[in-house]
Design an enzyme around this catalytic site. Structure first.
Site, PDB file in Angstrom:
ATOM      1  N   SER A  60       7.677   4.592  13.761  1.00  6.48           N
ATOM      2  CA  SER A  60       7.736   3.148  14.008  1.00  6.48           C
ATOM      3  C   SER A  60       8.294   2.763  15.373  1.00  6.48           C
ATOM      4  O   SER A  60       8.299   1.579  15.714  1.00  6.48           O
ATOM      5  CB  SER A  60       8.547   2.454  12.903  1.00  6.48           C
ATOM      6  OG  SER A  60       7.818   2.443  11.700  1.00  6.48           O
ATOM      7  N   ARG A 157      -6.157   2.541   4.538  1.00  8.51           N
ATOM      8  CA  ARG A 157      -4.748   2.843   4.262  1.00  8.51           C
ATOM      9  C   ARG A 157      -3.944   1.598   3.922  1.00  8.51           C
ATOM     10  O   ARG A 157      -3.080   1.623   3.043  1.00  8.51           O
ATOM     11  CB  ARG A 157      -4.142   3.552   5.481  1.00  8.51           C
ATOM     12  CG  ARG A 157      -2.658   3.786   5.394  1.00  8.51           C
ATOM     13  CD  ARG A 157      -2.186   4.694   6.513  1.00  8.51           C
ATOM     14  NE  ARG A 157      -2.708   6.034   6.339  1.00  8.51           N
ATOM     15  CZ  ARG A 157      -1.998   7.147   6.521  1.00  8.51           C
ATOM     16  NH1 ARG A 157      -0.749   7.068   6.882  1.00  8.51           N
ATOM     17  NH2 ARG A 157      -2.545   8.318   6.365  1.00  8.51           N
ATOM     18  N   TYR A 172       9.103  -5.426   5.443  1.00  7.79           N
ATOM     19  CA  TYR A 172       8.586  -4.460   6.402  1.00  7.79           C
ATOM     20  C   TYR A 172       7.219  -3.961   5.955  1.00  7.79           C
ATOM     21  O   TYR A 172       7.035  -3.601   4.800  1.00  7.79           O
ATOM     22  CB  TYR A 172       9.568  -3.303   6.504  1.00  7.79           C
ATOM     23  CG  TYR A 172       9.378  -2.410   7.704  1.00  7.79           C
ATOM     24  CD1 TYR A 172       9.324  -2.940   8.985  1.00  7.79           C
ATOM     25  CD2 TYR A 172       9.276  -1.033   7.548  1.00  7.79           C
ATOM     26  CE1 TYR A 172       9.178  -2.117  10.086  1.00  7.79           C
ATOM     27  CE2 TYR A 172       9.127  -0.192   8.641  1.00  7.79           C
ATOM     28  CZ  TYR A 172       9.077  -0.742   9.910  1.00  7.79           C
ATOM     29  OH  TYR A 172       8.914   0.076  11.003  1.00  7.79           O
ATOM     30  N   TYR A 244       1.453  10.257   9.189  1.00 12.18           N
ATOM     31  CA  TYR A 244       0.422  10.280  10.229  1.00 12.18           C
ATOM     32  C   TYR A 244      -0.736  11.187   9.809  1.00 12.18           C
ATOM     33  O   TYR A 244      -1.689  11.380  10.573  1.00 12.18           O
ATOM     34  CB  TYR A 244       0.992  10.720  11.586  1.00 12.18           C
ATOM     35  CG  TYR A 244       1.563  12.116  11.644  1.00 12.18           C
ATOM     36  CD1 TYR A 244       0.729  13.221  11.785  1.00 12.18           C
ATOM     37  CD2 TYR A 244       2.926  12.336  11.597  1.00 12.18           C
ATOM     38  CE1 TYR A 244       1.246  14.510  11.851  1.00 12.18           C
ATOM     39  CE2 TYR A 244       3.461  13.614  11.662  1.00 12.18           C
ATOM     40  CZ  TYR A 244       2.611  14.698  11.795  1.00 12.18           C
ATOM     41  OH  TYR A 244       3.133  15.965  11.870  1.00 12.18           O
TER      42      TYR A 244
END
Length: 409
Positions: A60, A157, A172, A244
């Site tokens: 992030s 995703r 968040y 990732y």
């Protein structure tokens, strides 16, 4: 050796962390601190001394760069902060709000009525929430027989429903990932291409990418990930799937503007320093844009939500480990401190970090920025947070002792 350095070295010796890279600097570069501790891996055959050019997944920490790039396009008249983003990302118009579940666990969703804008995407007030972080979305995933965050493409995703009406609360989530997609759609470039042309190359950054497979030279310098053992308190090597990666363990295909960058600490500090000084040279953003970037953005409902979330120890550790009774807000690029802090940070300081316990800060008033970089999971690790806080306090102490504190602010 300074107290915080002793503590960090002791943590390395006790296998409480594999190591970390620490960097800090002031506006004119007259104050610089650079130090590395430990090794790149807890697997002995992979372990090498940690260096400032060791490559890490910064997760992030990517968000700050995506936010800067989005504001550049606002300056150029290509985007606005407050118009609906549906012209360029029409997919978001169809996102519904997950309200509740019936007795059989079936989700009940309703259409959102307030627009999703670039401002709400950058401030985590759009209603988009990372699916693995919210109880309702975990139940939604379970109903659909899915795992959290496994798609290879951004739109796969981050397709979970909203958790609140845009603008009314804070959570968040994938808003900055969608801001990255917005940048791509408007510029006609991939996010990597846009950042390279408008951020990385102007700052002399070479070792930074969303696609590690395209940079075998960087992959060779990549640190391994470590996980903390709950029983022993020590860290060990882990080959677990990171976010990732897709479900098959391969790198995701899209540039994820909220979490996708690989780089080294010595490269990332260039972004922080440029943000610290762009009010003087306007290299990244114009002065008026920078003021907006560091202005508290949250309304009453969102402010109450973020400060409630920050009462949780793990979450607070992941979000900079600030005082729980100190009110926090959100700018356009990170968490904002609204009050002076005991460790030296001035009101107006922006902070954020990355999932493997990285933390950065930019203090414009004092004129200091810095980075604690490591590769340890889970996020919000108490030991890493304590070491980072001691490092940050140590930097302010050293900076004050140096006599170089910028009198401008």
């Amino acid at each position: 050796m300074a107290d915080f350095e002793t503590s960090i070295q002791q943590a390395v010796d006790a296998q409480e962390i594999p190591g970390c890279v620490l960097l800090a600097t002031n506006r004119d570069g007259s104050f610089k601190y650079t130090k590395t501790f430990g090794h790149t891996s807890m697997k002995s055959e992979n372990a090498k001394p940690l260096q400032t050019n060791t490559v890490m997944w910064v997760a992030s920490c990517t968000k700050l760069m995506t936010s800067i790039c989005a504001l550049q396009l606002v300056e150029r008249g290509k985007l606005t902060l407050d118009d609906p983003v549906y012209t360029h990302v029409p997919e978001l118009k169809d996102f519904k709000i997950l309200q509740t579940f019936d007795n059989e666990g079936k989700p009940f969703e309703v259409r959102h009525t307030k627009p999703i804008t670039l401002r709400t995407l950058l401030t985590h007030t759009s209603g988009l929430t990372y699916d693995g972080m919210h109880p309702k979305l975990l139940a939604w995933l379970a109903y659909h027989g899915r795992e959290p965050s496994v798609g290879a493409k951004l739109l796969q995703r981050f397709d979970a429903p909203l958790t609140f009406e845009p603008g009314e609360s804070w959570m968040y989530g994938s808003g900055v990932d969608y801001a990255g997609l917005l940048i791509e759609r408007v510029s006609g470039l991939t996010l990597e291409e846009y950042m390279r042309q408008n951020l990385w190359e102007p700052l002399g950054i070479k070792d930074m990418t969303f696609q590690l497979r395209s940079r075998p030279d960087m992959k060779k310098r990549m640190a391994d990930m470590s996980v903390r053992d709950e029983e022993s308190g020590k860290v060990r090597y882990t080959g677990a799937r990171m976010t990732y990666q897709d479900a098959d363990g391969e790198e995701v295909q899209d540039c994820m503007g909220g979490q996708g960058v690989f780089t080294s600490a010595e490269e990332y500090i260039k972004v922080l320093h440029a943000l610290l000084t762009t009010d003087e040279d306007e290299k990244l953003l114009k002065k008026e844009t920078l003021e907006e970037f560091f202005t508290p953005q949250l309304g009453e409902g969102a402010s109450a939500a973020i400060n409630a979330v920050l009462q949780d120890d793990m979450v607070n550790n992941a979000m900079g480990g600030t005082l729980k009774d100190s009110k926090r807000d959100w700018g356009l690029g990170g968490l904002l401190l609204t009050e002076d802090q005991p460790d030296g940070k001035a009101a107006g300081t922006m902070i954020w970090g990355g999932l493997p316990n990285l933390i950065w800060w930019v203090d414009r008033r004092t004129g200091l920025c810095g980075l604690y970089a490591g590769q340890v999971i889970p996020t919000g690790d108490a030991k890493c947070a304590a070491l980072d806080r001691s490092f940050e306090a140590g930097m302010y102490e050293k900076y004050e002792q140096s006599g170089l504190v910028n009198p401008r602010f």
